[in-house]
Design an enzyme around this catalytic site. Structure first.
Site, PDB file in Angstrom:
ATOM      1  N   MET A  30       9.858  58.158  44.639  1.00 19.90           N
ATOM      2  CA  MET A  30      11.047  59.133  45.174  1.00 19.90           C
ATOM      3  C   MET A  30      11.550  57.592  47.084  1.00 19.90           C
ATOM      4  O   MET A  30      11.646  57.542  47.900  1.00 19.90           O
ATOM      5  CB  MET A  30      10.352  60.066  46.131  1.00 19.90           C
ATOM      6  CG  MET A  30       9.963  61.260  45.416  1.00 19.90           C
ATOM      7  SD  MET A  30      10.013  62.903  46.186  1.00 19.90           S
ATOM      8  CE  MET A  30       8.975  62.487  47.437  1.00 19.90           C
ATOM      9  N   GLY A  31      11.627  56.363  46.128  1.00 20.46           N
ATOM     10  CA  GLY A  31      11.900  55.098  46.799  1.00 20.46           C
ATOM     11  C   GLY A  31      10.725  55.050  48.126  1.00 20.46           C
ATOM     12  O   GLY A  31      10.040  55.570  47.924  1.00 20.46           O
ATOM     13  N   HIS A  34       6.750  50.367  48.509  1.00 17.83           N
ATOM     14  CA  HIS A  34       4.982  49.455  49.319  1.00 17.83           C
ATOM     15  C   HIS A  34       4.840  49.080  47.965  1.00 17.83           C
ATOM     16  O   HIS A  34       4.933  49.380  46.848  1.00 17.83           O
ATOM     17  CB  HIS A  34       3.899  51.246  50.335  1.00 17.83           C
ATOM     18  CG  HIS A  34       4.468  52.246  49.806  1.00 17.83           C
ATOM     19  ND1 HIS A  34       3.163  51.931  48.233  1.00 17.83           N
ATOM     20  CD2 HIS A  34       4.341  53.603  49.658  1.00 17.83           C
ATOM     21  CE1 HIS A  34       3.257  53.130  47.959  1.00 17.83           C
ATOM     22  NE2 HIS A  34       3.665  54.423  48.796  1.00 17.83           N
ATOM     23  N   HIS A  37       3.990  51.433  44.873  1.00 15.69           N
ATOM     24  CA  HIS A  37       4.619  51.833  43.669  1.00 15.69           C
ATOM     25  C   HIS A  37       5.525  50.811  42.493  1.00 15.69           C
ATOM     26  O   HIS A  37       5.555  50.414  42.139  1.00 15.69           O
ATOM     27  CB  HIS A  37       6.667  52.257  45.169  1.00 15.69           C
ATOM     28  CG  HIS A  37       6.154  53.196  45.735  1.00 15.69           C
ATOM     29  ND1 HIS A  37       6.515  53.226  46.868  1.00 15.69           N
ATOM     30  CD2 HIS A  37       5.943  54.408  45.142  1.00 15.69           C
ATOM     31  CE1 HIS A  37       6.967  54.289  47.608  1.00 15.69           C
ATOM     32  NE2 HIS A  37       6.098  55.501  46.534  1.00 15.69           N
ATOM     33  N   GLN A  61      11.095  69.977  45.507  1.00 19.09           N
ATOM     34  CA  GLN A  61       9.538  70.094  45.808  1.00 19.09           C
ATOM     35  C   GLN A  61       8.974  70.000  47.654  1.00 19.09           C
ATOM     36  O   GLN A  61       8.042  69.643  47.317  1.00 19.09           O
ATOM     37  CB  GLN A  61       8.913  68.130  44.906  1.00 19.09           C
ATOM     38  CG  GLN A  61       9.304  66.914  45.571  1.00 19.09           C
ATOM     39  CD  GLN A  61       8.753  66.068  44.658  1.00 19.09           C
ATOM     40  OE1 GLN A  61       9.815  65.760  44.198  1.00 19.09           O
ATOM     41  NE2 GLN A  61       7.842  65.528  45.172  1.00 19.09           N
ATOM     42  N   GLY A 147       0.586  57.510  40.062  1.00 15.89           N
ATOM     43  CA  GLY A 147      -0.751  56.819  41.075  1.00 15.89           C
ATOM     44  C   GLY A 147      -1.428  57.623  40.895  1.00 15.89           C
ATOM     45  O   GLY A 147      -1.212  59.430  41.239  1.00 15.89           O
ATOM     46  N   GLN A 153      -1.542  66.077  41.368  1.00 15.74           N
ATOM     47  CA  GLN A 153       0.300  65.838  41.288  1.00 15.74           C
ATOM     48  C   GLN A 153       0.085  65.158  39.934  1.00 15.74           C
ATOM     49  O   GLN A 153       0.587  65.444  38.353  1.00 15.74           O
ATOM     50  CB  GLN A 153       1.017  64.626  41.996  1.00 15.74           C
ATOM     51  CG  GLN A 153       2.702  64.679  41.186  1.00 15.74           C
ATOM     52  CD  GLN A 153       3.121  63.664  41.891  1.00 15.74           C
ATOM     53  OE1 GLN A 153       3.551  64.224  42.909  1.00 15.74           O
ATOM     54  NE2 GLN A 153       2.622  62.127  41.932  1.00 15.74           N
ATOM     55  N   VAL A 176      -3.486  52.165  45.761  1.00 13.98           N
ATOM     56  CA  VAL A 176      -3.904  51.114  46.466  1.00 13.98           C
ATOM     57  C   VAL A 176      -3.671  50.853  48.358  1.00 13.98           C
ATOM     58  O   VAL A 176      -2.821  51.653  48.139  1.00 13.98           O
ATOM     59  CB  VAL A 176      -1.766  50.157  46.301  1.00 13.98           C
ATOM     60  CG1 VAL A 176      -2.110  48.993  46.610  1.00 13.98           C
ATOM     61  CG2 VAL A 176      -2.340  50.128  44.708  1.00 13.98           C
ATOM     62  N   SER A 186       4.898  56.072  51.843  1.00 16.20           N
ATOM     63  CA  SER A 186       6.010  56.100  52.665  1.00 16.20           C
ATOM     64  C   SER A 186       5.984  56.623  53.811  1.00 16.20           C
ATOM     65  O   SER A 186       6.523  56.599  54.154  1.00 16.20           O
ATOM     66  CB  SER A 186       6.683  56.689  51.413  1.00 16.20           C
ATOM     67  OG  SER A 186       7.054  56.063  50.385  1.00 16.20           O
TER      68      SER A 186
HETATM   69  P1  AMP Z   1       6.544  58.304  45.396  1.00 20.24           P
HETATM   70  O1  AMP Z   1       7.131  58.060  45.555  1.00 20.24           O
HETATM   71  O2  AMP Z   1       5.158  58.898  47.133  1.00 20.24           O
HETATM   72  O3  AMP Z   1       6.679  60.123  44.904  1.00 20.24           O
HETATM   73  O4  AMP Z   1       5.555  57.743  44.482  1.00 20.24           O
HETATM   74  C1  AMP Z   1       5.833  57.546  43.197  1.00 20.24           C
HETATM   75  C2  AMP Z   1       4.833  57.457  42.482  1.00 20.24           C
HETATM   76  O5  AMP Z   1       4.201  56.214  43.184  1.00 20.24           O
HETATM   77  C3  AMP Z   1       3.795  58.206  42.271  1.00 20.24           C
HETATM   78  O6  AMP Z   1       3.023  58.025  40.810  1.00 20.24           O
HETATM   79  C4  AMP Z   1       2.614  58.369  43.110  1.00 20.24           C
HETATM   80  O7  AMP Z   1       1.128  58.344  42.607  1.00 20.24           O
HETATM   81  C5  AMP Z   1       2.227  56.837  43.500  1.00 20.24           C
HETATM   82  N1  AMP Z   1       1.771  55.923  44.179  1.00 20.24           N
HETATM   83  C6  AMP Z   1       2.254  56.823  45.938  1.00 20.24           C
HETATM   84  N2  AMP Z   1       1.512  55.615  46.466  1.00 20.24           N
HETATM   85  C7  AMP Z   1       0.649  55.324  45.994  1.00 20.24           C
HETATM   86  C8  AMP Z   1      -0.721  54.074  46.722  1.00 20.24           C
HETATM   87  N3  AMP Z   1      -1.038  54.499  47.214  1.00 20.24           N
HETATM   88  N4  AMP Z   1      -1.334  53.452  45.559  1.00 20.24           N
HETATM   89  C9  AMP Z   1      -0.609  53.591  44.184  1.00 20.24           C
HETATM   90  N5  AMP Z   1      -0.076  54.611  43.489  1.00 20.24           N
HETATM   91  C10 AMP Z   1       0.629  55.329  44.625  1.00 20.24           C
END
Ligand code: AMP
Length: 280
Positions: A30-31, A34, A37, A61, A147, A153, A176, A186
């Protein structure tokens, strides 16, 4: 790096790659990128010929419209970071491209999607499962990367891909963290200085329970109580849930005999953070 915003264009470009037998790795996001991602993107590129990132802040969502409105967005920064990480294609559709007039189908994942995040955020996992099923169908990647930060999820996605015979392999990637242990998210940019300092209690409480489990404690109820107490010592923390549950189904357990996961959702002001750690 190619930037595409229509499903037809993405299908055409990925189709060309597949016809010449190049493997495709997908990272749905979702952008507001960090290092969490970016580590998924680098891994997708390492393990595949072509790395595809989708950047879509999926309205369905978000159970809280304010959270959707306040979700951080910065397309030009994100594009530059994805390019640096070695991404080949970034897909940035509008909501109208993903949900066309008359759209009326939802994917739901059953019992696992009703627990924890599902209970606190009604409709959240239906939104996630539906958009991920659509993205997997659109891209038809060999592998997709998610992640462990969003552990439940990840289990929901494993469930739906197995149950719907979606052929993409789901690979998970460790959480991470910042140097002080806070899981990258984010939403962290929305924490005040005080809240940011207080938020370290989440990972330190999880770590203390992990240490107890590693030392041989198998009483899941006792570990969950210790987790709650450790977080509650921080006055700025408001616990939504702090539990020790089955790592695949997220169902309650009394005793740890196989694996377990400690999972938490905690508010700092209006910012809701989630985190987890595996207990063995
Ligand atoms: P999001 O943009 O928050 O939907 O995350 C996109 C992907 O990045 C998802 O698979 C998350 O689980 C993964 N993700 C978000 N934060 C972290 C993190 N700190 N470490 C590893 N993966 C992450």
């Amino acid at each position: 790096m190619e930037t595409l915003s229509t499903i037809a264009a993405l299908r055409s470009v990925v189709g060309d790659e597949r016809r010449v037998c190049r493997s495709v790795g997908l990272v749905p996001t979702m952008g507001a990128f960090h290092d969490g991602h970016l580590s998924l993107m680098r891994r997708a590129k390492d393990e595949n010929d072509v790395a595809v990132v989708t950047l879509f802040v999926n309205p369905t969502q978000f159970n809280d419209p304010e959270d959707f409105k306040k979700y951080p967005r910065d397309a030009s920064r994100d594009n530059a970071l994805a390019k640096d990480a070695g991404v080949d294609i970034i897909f940035t559709p509008d909501p109208a491209e993903m949900y066309r007039p008359g759209y009326d189908t939802t994917v739901t994942a059953g019992a696992i999607a009703e627990r924890l995040e599902g209970r606190s955020r009604p409709g959240h996992f239906a939104g996630v499962a539906t958009v991920v099923a659509k993205l997997l169908n659109i891209v038809q990647a060999d592998r997709a990367y998610f992640g462990e930060k969003d552990w439940q999820q990840l289990q929901v996605i494993k469930r739906i891909t197995a149950d719907l015979d979606i052929p993409t392999e789901i690979r998970s990637h460790p959480t991470v963290r910042e140097a002080d242990g806070l899981a990258m998210s984010s939403r962290n940019v929305r924490l005040s200085t005080e809240e940011r300092r207080a938020a370290t209690v989440v990972s330190s409480a999880l770590l203390s329970v992990k240490t107890m489990a590693d030392a041989g404690t198998t009483d899941a109820t006792g570990l969950a109580a210790a987790l709650n107490q450790a977080i509650a010592r921080e006055p700025l923390a408001r616990i939504d849930y702090a539990v020790v549950v089955d790592p695949s189904t997220m169902a309650d357990i009394i005793t740890i005999d196989g694996g377990a996961i400690a999972a938490v959702a905690v508010y700092f002001g209006s910012v809701r953070l989630i985190d987890n750690m595996r207990l063995r």
